[in-house]
Design an enzyme around this catalytic site. Structure first.
Site, PDB file in Angstrom:
ATOM      1  N   CYS A   1       0.149   3.718   2.814  1.00  0.00           N
ATOM      2  CA  CYS A   1       0.638   3.142   4.083  1.00  0.00           C
ATOM      3  C   CYS A   1       2.130   3.396   4.227  1.00  0.00           C
ATOM      4  O   CYS A   1       2.598   3.770   5.307  1.00  0.00           O
ATOM      5  CB  CYS A   1       0.386   1.636   4.128  1.00  0.00           C
ATOM      6  SG  CYS A   1      -1.346   1.145   4.092  1.00  0.00           S
TER       7      CYS A   1
ATOM      8  N   CYS B   1       0.834  -1.210   0.000  1.00  0.00           N
ATOM      9  CA  CYS B   1       0.000   0.000   0.000  1.00  0.00           C
ATOM     10  C   CYS B   1       0.870   1.262   0.000  1.00  0.00           C
ATOM     11  O   CYS B   1       1.572   1.530   0.974  1.00  0.00           O
ATOM     12  CB  CYS B   1      -0.912  -0.049   1.226  1.00  0.00           C
ATOM     13  SG  CYS B   1      -1.764   1.484   1.596  1.00  0.00           S
TER      14      CYS B   1
END
Length: 141
Positions: free
Chosen positions: A71, A68
């Site tokens: 993230c 991600c």
């Protein structure tokens, strides 16, 4: 005996720490690991469940995954926030790719998602990447 309960994020043992000692770097009575860290600590699903249920100090979890992009962008900001909030709140990370059942258990639909636990229950959640100042403000400690 008065004090705050803290789950060791290394061995899972629940420790009781006098409130006045929280800022003095308390260590686990079983394994000797630091109970209050100046950085975000990676945890597994079992440790998260135990800490979320037992800890008297608020616990903020960053649900994330290595693939991600947002993230990965938020990771250093989350760590900076952990340093800023040391002694008031514990910040931990849970990899939802490695612990998919935990993601389902906590109803994580998008990542990154932060969830704050206090008193054995979820008190709030926020999805999306944030900067350190936004994380600190959201936590409100």
């Amino acid at each position: 005996m008065a004090g705050k309960k803290l789950t060791c994020l290394e061995c899972g043992q629940v420790n009781r720490v006098p409130e006045e000692k929280l800022a003095a770097g308390p260590k686990c009575g079983t394994c000797g690991a630091a109970l209050i860290s100046s950085k975000a600590v990676e945890v597994d699903a079992a440790t998260l469940a135990k800490a979320a249920q037992n800890d008297d100090v608020p616990l903020v979890v960053d649900f994330w995954a290595p693939w991600c992009g947002p993230c990965r962008m938020m990771a250093p900001e989350f760590s900076k926030a952990a340093k800023s909030l040391q002694g008031k709140v514990r910040l931990v990370k849970l990899n939802t790719e490695e612990h998919q059942a935990a993601g389902m258990k906590y109803g994580i639909r998008g990542i990154p998602t932060m969830v704050e636990f206090a008193g054995g229950r979820e008190v709030k959640r926020q999805s999306g990447a944030m900067r350190e100042d936004q994380i600190v403000s959201w936590i409100g400690a």
